[in-house]
Design an enzyme around this catalytic site. Structure first.
Site, PDB file in Angstrom:
ATOM      1  N   HIS A  48       0.816  -1.203   0.000  1.00 38.59           N
ATOM      2  CA  HIS A  48       0.000   0.000   0.000  1.00 38.59           C
ATOM      3  C   HIS A  48       0.861   1.269   0.000  1.00 38.59           C
ATOM      4  CE1 HIS A  48      -3.804  -2.150   1.694  1.00 38.59           C
ATOM      5  NE2 HIS A  48      -3.760  -2.154   0.381  1.00 38.59           N
TER       6      HIS A  48
ATOM      7  N   GLU B 157      -3.587 -11.984 -21.125  1.00 36.16           N
ATOM      8  CA  GLU B 157      -2.471 -11.972 -20.177  1.00 36.16           C
ATOM      9  C   GLU B 157      -2.136 -13.370 -19.679  1.00 36.16           C
ATOM     10  OE1 GLU B 157      -3.696  -9.422 -16.961  1.00 36.16           O
ATOM     11  OE2 GLU B 157      -5.766 -10.099 -17.101  1.00 36.16           O
TER      12      GLU B 157
ATOM     13  N   ASP C 203       1.401  -9.701 -16.599  1.00 39.60           N
ATOM     14  CA  ASP C 203       1.003 -11.073 -16.274  1.00 39.60           C
ATOM     15  C   ASP C 203       1.353 -12.041 -17.386  1.00 39.60           C
ATOM     16  OD1 ASP C 203       0.099 -10.873 -13.681  1.00 39.60           O
ATOM     17  OD2 ASP C 203      -1.950 -10.375 -14.242  1.00 39.60           O
TER      18      ASP C 203
ATOM     19  N   CYS D 232      -1.429  -2.610 -22.559  1.00 35.09           N
ATOM     20  CA  CYS D 232      -1.614  -1.744 -21.394  1.00 35.09           C
ATOM     21  C   CYS D 232      -0.711  -2.125 -20.235  1.00 35.09           C
ATOM     22  CB  CYS D 232      -3.079  -1.766 -20.937  1.00 35.09           C
ATOM     23  SG  CYS D 232      -3.652  -3.374 -20.372  1.00 35.09           S
TER      24      CYS D 232
END
Length: 583
Positions: free
Chosen positions: A193, A434, A458, A505
């Site tokens: 985070h 992916e 991925d 992307c």
């Protein structure tokens, strides 16, 4: 004499300034006991500390919402930790009653045990250890009757570079962007985070430096190179400062030159390249519009769910609608929830998994929690009339799985029609490619999909069997590997045959070094973070797509990643450098 240490860049940028070394180390509590008749009073004291911490966190989350938007929900996640009766609260009270431990020691011991379990479980659980440590510090501070730790970061009087062993998410959230030039830490990783908040705030950050706190003294000059090397330079010499100044001037010049409304991204042989943006919150739209970006190629909706409660359908509809309005007349591609692995979330992820990257994540999790999935689809469709909306499903493995997802979407559409709720009937639907199985059978997926998008992160991870968050194998995470390139080329070629749009992307799309690769593969739609646009567009304008095709062909024929990277590196060298090497 200058000293250098290299780590992991989690938020790109350059900074130069005075170091402020902050001791944020582990709180320590010696073992302590109370008499038998004091046990219940100590339990009540612990409960009051829990309530005090809850009130404090709720107040901080509310204050942070204005400057952090949805990212403030990361702080709200602490409330869920403090509501965990089974793992934390009950065991602490049980220890106090059984062993007659003090509230401070029982709290310290149990939270430390849980943190160690999370650390040992690997990612994604390990990335949540700072959250647990932060809550532990707060509780112990309340039990000691003092203020929460690290208040000095909230009272900075001058611009500094923070050097710390680690920063918890709440500490990162409290940083003043006007005073904190950058931060560097001994520990931490890209999935935590704290890293997410650093990127959100636009604060350059390098983590995982191991011993930077022992190398720096407060007041010493430091340079944070979060662009070219991922280094912290302590007590830089004149050459280091000059190199920093050159990099800084180049970065500013590139940013001034790029505005796609005035001049499109064209290759040297006049091939137009569509530049789209990757975002995870609506507030980032402003940065895209300043650059003239032609739409949102990836909106990561899972970041809306990081708080202690999932947003309901109406809250989601409002958010998606505002985003579509703000980005109009350009399109916005909304990806459904991609929870799991590096974005683990306790509310929908269920129990621990031995290998979460190969487990219940993304579209699989949506199928397993169809109520949550349907609520999200309803919200997206209800908002779709506010702009040009597209829906994309993550981690699709084959055509059957894509049709199943479309089936749920069609069912939701029927539901809305029966309720008389309008939506855009022309919403396009696509799939993330992916997973190798999707790339190998993409022709079947394209029979039903309006478009696809290559998720290179991925795709690389699953093709090469490398966990990009694991420092032991992170160097093997290389999207330029010939196998990855062949899967990407296969996908692009299939889209050309069927006349379907394809974009990229993932990380590869937003790195200038890889611009020759994506162009050579035939991609003409690239989606990236706003901060990556200037460098990538500048590089695109210097490239010929035909020359890039030859580079990619050579890379795909290489015997491994190292050989492929050598070919790319040689191509990326300035012409004068290449001429000197051939003499």
């Amino acid at each position: 004499m200058s000293r250098r240490v290299r780590g992991t860049v989690v938020s790109e940028g350059l900074a130069r300034g005075e170091a402020l070394v902050v001791a944020t180390g582990e709180v320590s509590v010696p073992e302590g006991h109370v008499s038998e008749h004091q046990v219940e009073r100590e339990v009540q004291r612990f409960r009051r500390a829990v309530e005090g911490a809850r009130t404090e966190i709720a107040r901080e989350e509310k204050a942070a919402r204005e400057r952090l938007g949805e990212m403030s929900e990361i702080i709200g996640w602490y409330l869920t930790i403090l509501a965990d009766e089974t793992t934390l609260l009950q065991p602490i009270e049980a220890m106090m009653r059984r062993e007659r431990f003090t509230a401070k020691y029982a709290t310290f011991r149990r939270f430390s045990e849980v943190a160690a379990q999370f650390e040992g479980a690997g990612e994604p659980m390990a990335s949540r250890v700072p959250d647990i440590i932060d809550v532990k510090r707060r509780l112990i501070a309340h039990l000691r009757g003092g203020r929460k730790p690290l208040g000095e970061l909230e009272r900075l009087q001058r611009k500094v570079v923070i050097i710390a062993d680690d920063l918890t998410p709440s500490q990162a959230a409290s940083l003043d962007r006007e005073k904190v030039l950058a931060f560097a830490t001994d520990r931490g990783g890209p999935a935590g985070h704290t890293a997410i908040l650093a990127r959100h705030l636009g604060i350059p950050a390098i983590v995982g430096l191991d011993n930077v706190t022992s190398m720096v003294r407060s007041g010493e000059p430091v340079i944070i190179d979060g662009l070219s090397r991922g280094e912290v330079i302590v007590d830089p010499n004149q050459d280091d400062v000059h190199e920093y100044q050159v990099l800084s001037r180049r970065l500013q010049a590139r940013r001034r030159r790029v505005h796609l409304d005035q001049e499109r991204a064209l290759t040297k042989d006049d091939v137009p390249i569509t530049i789209l943006g990757n975002i995870d919150r609506g507030e980032q739209v402003g940065g895209l519009r300043e650059l003239g970006v032609e739409g949102v190629g990836l909106f990561r909706t899972e970041f809306l769910f990081l708080g202690n409660t999932a947003p309901d359908e109406e809250a989601q509809r409002e958010h998606y609608g505002r985003l579509l309005r703000d980005m109009a007349p350009h399109s916005v591609c909304i990806r459904t929830m991609d929870f799991g692995a590096d974005k683990w979330d306790h509310r929908v992820g269920g129990g621990k998994e031995p290998n979460p990257f190969l487990g219940m994540r993304a579209i699989r999790l949506s199928f397993a929690h169809e109520g949550l999935f349907r609520a999200q689809l309803r919200a997206i469709l209800r908002a779709s009339l506010e702009g040009r909306c597209q829906i994309m499903f993550p981690m699709i493995s084959d055509a059957a799985e894509f049709r199943r997802a479309v089936g749920v979407l069609d069912s939701v559409k029927d539901e809305l029609r029966k309720e008389g709720i309008p939506f855009d009937e022309r919403v396009e639907v696509g799939a993330m490619i992916e997973v190798p199985s999707a790339a190998l059978t993409v022709e079947n997926i394209l029979a039903d999909a309006d478009f696809v998008s290559l998720g290179t992160n991925d795709l690389t991870q699953y093709t090469l069997a490398v966990d990009r968050t694991n420092p032991l194998v992170a160097e093997m995470f290389v999207p330029h590997h010939p196998a990855v390139l062949r899967l990407m080329q296969r996908t692009v070629a299939a889209c050309e045959v069927q006349g379907k749009r394809v974009s990229a992307c993932g990380e590869m799309a937003g790195v200038a070094e890889y611009a020759p690769v994506v162009l050579g593969l035939g991609l003409t739609r690239l989606s990236m973070a706003a901060r990556r646009v200037p460098d990538v567009v500048t590089r695109i304008r210097k490239l010929s797509r035909e020359a890039c095709r030859g580079v990619v062909e050579a890379m795909m024929a290489a015997d491994g990643a190292a050989a492929a990277h050598k070919i790319l590196t040689q191509f990326n060298r300035p012409p004068t450098s290449r001429r000197r090497q051939t003499r």
